[in-house]
Motif scaffolding. Structure first.
Motif, PDB file in Angstrom:
ATOM      1  N   PRO A  89     -17.146  44.799  48.727  1.00 55.93           N
ATOM      2  CA  PRO A  89     -18.272  45.739  48.704  1.00 55.93           C
ATOM      3  C   PRO A  89     -18.044  46.908  49.659  1.00 55.93           C
ATOM      4  O   PRO A  89     -17.422  46.744  50.718  1.00 55.93           O
ATOM      5  N   THR A  90     -18.531  48.061  49.275  1.00 51.85           N
ATOM      6  CA  THR A  90     -18.446  49.236  50.138  1.00 51.85           C
ATOM      7  C   THR A  90     -19.170  48.958  51.453  1.00 51.85           C
ATOM      8  O   THR A  90     -20.330  48.526  51.437  1.00 51.85           O
ATOM      9  N   PRO A  91     -18.536  49.182  52.588  1.00 47.11           N
ATOM     10  CA  PRO A  91     -19.229  48.981  53.863  1.00 47.11           C
ATOM     11  C   PRO A  91     -20.452  49.895  53.963  1.00 47.11           C
ATOM     12  O   PRO A  91     -20.485  50.971  53.360  1.00 47.11           O
ATOM     13  N   GLY A 116       2.954  64.064  59.161  1.00 50.54           N
ATOM     14  CA  GLY A 116       2.848  64.014  60.607  1.00 50.54           C
ATOM     15  C   GLY A 116       2.576  62.606  61.091  1.00 50.54           C
ATOM     16  O   GLY A 116       2.605  61.646  60.310  1.00 50.54           O
ATOM     17  N   GLU A 117       2.296  62.496  62.384  1.00 51.79           N
ATOM     18  CA  GLU A 117       1.984  61.199  62.985  1.00 51.79           C
ATOM     19  C   GLU A 117       0.489  60.922  62.867  1.00 51.79           C
ATOM     20  O   GLU A 117      -0.342  61.805  63.109  1.00 51.79           O
ATOM     21  N   PRO A 118       0.111  59.677  62.524  1.00 53.88           N
ATOM     22  CA  PRO A 118      -1.312  59.326  62.510  1.00 53.88           C
ATOM     23  C   PRO A 118      -1.899  59.470  63.911  1.00 53.88           C
ATOM     24  O   PRO A 118      -1.245  59.164  64.903  1.00 53.88           O
ATOM     25  N   MET A 119      -3.140  59.944  63.960  1.00 55.37           N
ATOM     26  CA  MET A 119      -3.810  60.086  65.238  1.00 55.37           C
ATOM     27  C   MET A 119      -5.286  59.770  65.063  1.00 55.37           C
ATOM     28  O   MET A 119      -5.816  59.802  63.947  1.00 55.37           O
ATOM     29  N   ALA A 120      -5.938  59.440  66.162  1.00 52.85           N
ATOM     30  CA  ALA A 120      -7.377  59.175  66.142  1.00 52.85           C
ATOM     31  C   ALA A 120      -7.929  59.571  67.505  1.00 52.85           C
ATOM     32  O   ALA A 120      -7.170  59.895  68.432  1.00 52.85           O
ATOM     33  N   PHE A 121      -9.253  59.545  67.619  1.00 51.58           N
ATOM     34  CA  PHE A 121      -9.928  59.929  68.851  1.00 51.58           C
ATOM     35  C   PHE A 121     -10.750  58.739  69.335  1.00 51.58           C
ATOM     36  O   PHE A 121     -11.546  58.180  68.569  1.00 51.58           O
ATOM     37  N   ARG A 122     -10.552  58.360  70.599  1.00 48.08           N
ATOM     38  CA  ARG A 122     -11.235  57.201  71.139  1.00 48.08           C
ATOM     39  C   ARG A 122     -12.745  57.309  70.994  1.00 48.08           C
ATOM     40  O   ARG A 122     -13.435  56.330  70.734  1.00 48.08           O
ATOM     41  N   GLU A 123     -13.266  58.516  71.145  1.00 49.02           N
ATOM     42  CA  GLU A 123     -14.715  58.712  71.102  1.00 49.02           C
ATOM     43  C   GLU A 123     -15.270  58.770  69.684  1.00 49.02           C
ATOM     44  O   GLU A 123     -16.475  58.917  69.499  1.00 49.02           O
ATOM     45  N   GLU A 124     -14.429  58.661  68.679  1.00 47.46           N
ATOM     46  CA  GLU A 124     -14.876  58.733  67.288  1.00 47.46           C
ATOM     47  C   GLU A 124     -14.329  57.536  66.512  1.00 47.46           C
ATOM     48  O   GLU A 124     -13.119  57.311  66.474  1.00 47.46           O
ATOM     49  N   LYS A 125     -15.220  56.766  65.901  1.00 46.58           N
ATOM     50  CA  LYS A 125     -14.804  55.600  65.118  1.00 46.58           C
ATOM     51  C   LYS A 125     -13.922  54.656  65.938  1.00 46.58           C
ATOM     52  O   LYS A 125     -12.991  54.035  65.410  1.00 46.58           O
ATOM     53  N   SER A 126     -14.195  54.568  67.238  1.00 43.60           N
ATOM     54  CA  SER A 126     -13.509  53.655  68.168  1.00 43.60           C
ATOM     55  C   SER A 126     -11.988  53.787  68.122  1.00 43.60           C
ATOM     56  O   SER A 126     -11.265  52.844  68.410  1.00 43.60           O
ATOM     57  N   GLY A 127     -11.491  54.969  67.739  1.00 44.96           N
ATOM     58  CA  GLY A 127     -10.058  55.213  67.777  1.00 44.96           C
ATOM     59  C   GLY A 127      -9.259  54.548  66.682  1.00 44.96           C
ATOM     60  O   GLY A 127      -8.033  54.408  66.809  1.00 44.96           O
ATOM     61  N   ALA A 128      -9.893  54.166  65.573  1.00 43.80           N
ATOM     62  CA  ALA A 128      -9.167  53.535  64.464  1.00 43.80           C
ATOM     63  C   ALA A 128      -8.340  54.570  63.706  1.00 43.80           C
ATOM     64  O   ALA A 128      -8.782  55.705  63.499  1.00 43.80           O
ATOM     65  N   LEU A 129      -7.164  54.176  63.246  1.00 41.24           N
ATOM     66  CA  LEU A 129      -6.293  55.097  62.528  1.00 41.24           C
ATOM     67  C   LEU A 129      -6.715  55.293  61.073  1.00 41.24           C
ATOM     68  O   LEU A 129      -6.445  56.354  60.499  1.00 41.24           O
ATOM     69  N   VAL A 130      -7.333  54.289  60.473  1.00 45.64           N
ATOM     70  CA  VAL A 130      -7.861  54.416  59.106  1.00 45.64           C
ATOM     71  C   VAL A 130      -9.366  54.189  59.171  1.00 45.64           C
ATOM     72  O   VAL A 130      -9.823  53.118  59.573  1.00 45.64           O
ATOM     73  N   GLN A 131     -10.119  55.195  58.793  1.00 40.49           N
ATOM     74  CA  GLN A 131     -11.573  55.189  58.966  1.00 40.49           C
ATOM     75  C   GLN A 131     -12.274  55.239  57.616  1.00 40.49           C
ATOM     76  O   GLN A 131     -11.835  55.939  56.703  1.00 40.49           O
ATOM     77  N   ASP A 132     -13.373  54.506  57.505  1.00 36.34           N
ATOM     78  CA  ASP A 132     -14.167  54.526  56.282  1.00 36.34           C
ATOM     79  C   ASP A 132     -15.147  55.691  56.307  1.00 36.34           C
ATOM     80  O   ASP A 132     -15.799  55.958  57.325  1.00 36.34           O
ATOM     81  N   VAL A 133     -15.229  56.379  55.184  1.00 34.36           N
ATOM     82  CA  VAL A 133     -16.237  57.421  54.983  1.00 34.36           C
ATOM     83  C   VAL A 133     -17.195  56.875  53.929  1.00 34.36           C
ATOM     84  O   VAL A 133     -16.884  56.849  52.736  1.00 34.36           O
ATOM     85  N   VAL A 134     -18.346  56.406  54.394  1.00 31.87           N
ATOM     86  CA  VAL A 134     -19.294  55.706  53.522  1.00 31.87           C
ATOM     87  C   VAL A 134     -20.721  56.093  53.911  1.00 31.87           C
ATOM     88  O   VAL A 134     -20.996  56.393  55.079  1.00 31.87           O
ATOM     89  N   PRO A 135     -21.642  56.072  52.959  1.00 32.22           N
ATOM     90  CA  PRO A 135     -23.042  56.325  53.315  1.00 32.22           C
ATOM     91  C   PRO A 135     -23.642  55.131  54.045  1.00 32.22           C
ATOM     92  O   PRO A 135     -23.327  53.980  53.747  1.00 32.22           O
ATOM     93  N   ARG A 298     -21.556  49.227  45.902  1.00 29.93           N
ATOM     94  CA  ARG A 298     -20.695  49.994  45.004  1.00 29.93           C
ATOM     95  C   ARG A 298     -20.826  51.495  45.252  1.00 29.93           C
ATOM     96  O   ARG A 298     -20.572  52.302  44.373  1.00 29.93           O
ATOM     97  N   ASP A 299     -21.220  51.849  46.459  1.00 32.40           N
ATOM     98  CA  ASP A 299     -21.373  53.262  46.809  1.00 32.40           C
ATOM     99  C   ASP A 299     -20.023  53.929  47.034  1.00 32.40           C
ATOM    100  O   ASP A 299     -18.979  53.277  47.129  1.00 32.40           O
ATOM    101  N   ARG A 300     -20.091  55.238  47.174  1.00 32.32           N
ATOM    102  CA  ARG A 300     -18.900  56.044  47.444  1.00 32.32           C
ATOM    103  C   ARG A 300     -18.172  55.514  48.681  1.00 32.32           C
ATOM    104  O   ARG A 300     -18.781  55.223  49.706  1.00 32.32           O
ATOM    105  N   TRP A 301     -16.836  55.439  48.583  1.00 32.32           N
ATOM    106  CA  TRP A 301     -16.019  54.909  49.673  1.00 32.32           C
ATOM    107  C   TRP A 301     -14.701  55.661  49.710  1.00 32.32           C
ATOM    108  O   TRP A 301     -13.882  55.565  48.792  1.00 32.32           O
ATOM    109  N   LEU A 302     -14.534  56.444  50.774  1.00 31.79           N
ATOM    110  CA  LEU A 302     -13.263  57.097  51.050  1.00 31.79           C
ATOM    111  C   LEU A 302     -12.666  56.486  52.308  1.00 31.79           C
ATOM    112  O   LEU A 302     -13.386  55.945  53.153  1.00 31.79           O
TER     113      LEU A 302
END
Length: 332
Positions: A89-91, A116-135, A298-302
């Motif tokens: 299920p979509t988170p 390029g190299e994967p990067m993330a920001f500690r202050e955003e999405k707890s620094g995860a390299l793959v982030q869910d874009v969900v409602p 079953r919502d939108r999930w990127l």
């Protein structure tokens, strides 16, 4: 005017449709990365090594895009191995991320590593390299990845001197009505509509861009910086139409003219499962059209990845030479 991005309307090579054999090859490589911890340095190393085995046609398209992103500054790869029927299920929770490697998440990173190299920001999405874009329930009006109202056009993390050079968005599911769209608008196309005077103003340090609340930074007023940077003939852009404020009326008029020009050249990509859109974050703004979330699994999930083409640039903010940026250095 907003139109669909199709090969006949975009740059030559801006859209790449994978063949069945190419899709199977990506799936086989992605499966070799599962299951494992996405954020572990050893996993990223393994993904980097395997990425050289991606199909030739895909690697050529990515290298070409990295060297010259074209007028659109977008590359759309279609047909990656995503099967909506086999997805969980979509988170629907704030801060959702992908910590354990799956075939879709691994596919996105394998492909992205050629930019390029994967990067993330500690202050955003707890620094995860793959982030869910969900409602997320209760966050419908949010100007961010958890909302479902129109998302204002922006450069990703425009306030940050070490913002990503590319943003990758892989569609696992679109919304129920198949109307949610990724909006993109290239500064290369927009500037052709702007008078020289406005272009000059946009290249002066007359704009302040604040950090989003999720970054939990101090409230000091940001320094004034230009919206257009680099070569006057082919500038980069740094703006977020939610958080960028002009310092005077002349700058306000120029920013409004830029917004109008970007609207005129914007395109709408209605992503389907297996579509991976790369946006050159130096040249292209992105946003989202509205959709209705049902919160039924079953919502939108990127899934989103950030890439740095010049990883060394952020080294002072990456402890242990890891992939997570912590804090903000002074503007450079």
């Amino acid at each position: 005017m907003t139109i669909e991005l199709e090969p006949t309307l975009a740059d030559k090579g801006a859209v790449l449709d994978l063949t069945a054999d190419e899709r199977a090859a990506v799936a086989e490589l992605a499966a070799r990365l599962c299951p494992a911890e996405v954020d572990h340095p050893a996993w990223v190393d393994q993904a980097r090594n395997l990425s050289v085995l991606l199909p030739d046609r895909l690697r050529v398209a990515l290298r070409r895009f990295r060297r010259e992103p074209g007028d659109e500054a977008v590359l759309l790869v279609r047909g990656l191995p995503v099967d909506p029927a086999r997805l969980p299920p979509t988170p629907a929770r704030p801060g959702s991320v992908q910590r354990t490697a799956t075939v879709p998440a691994s596919s996105a990173v394998l492909v992205a590593l050629h930019l390029g190299e994967p990067m993330a920001f500690r202050e955003e999405k707890s620094g995860a390299l793959v982030q869910d874009v969900v409602p997320v329930p209760g966050m419908e009006e949010t100007q961010g990845n958890a909302g479902s109202v129109p998302l204002t056009m922006h450069v990703e993390n425009a306030f940050h001197p070490d913002r990503p050079d590319y943003v990758g968005l892989l569609c696992l599911r679109n919304d129920h009505d198949n109307v949610a769209g990724l909006r993109v608008a290239s500064v290369r196309r927009a500037l052709r509509l702007l008078p020289e005077r406005e272009r000059g103003v946009l290249g002066e340090p007359r704009f302040r861009t604040s950090a989003p609340g999720s970054f939990d930074l101090d409230a000091a007023e940001p320094a004034a910086t230009p919206v257009l940077l680099g070569s006057p003939d082919d500038p980069d852009i740094r703006v977020d139409f939610t958080s960028t404020e002009p310092v005077d009326d002349v700058a306000r008029s120029a920013l409004a003219a830029l917004g109008d020009a970007l609207d005129q050249v914007s395109r709408k990509l209605v992503l389907q499962p297996g579509d991976l859109a790369f946006v050159d974050n130096r040249l292209c703004l992105h946003g989202r059209t509205a959709f209705r979330a049902r919160y039924d699994g079953r919502d939108r999930w990127l899934q989103r990845v950030f890439l740095s083409a010049d990883f060394r640039r952020s080294r002072p903010l990456r402890p242990g030479d890891g992939h997570v940026v912590q804090g903000v250095a002074p503007q450079r």
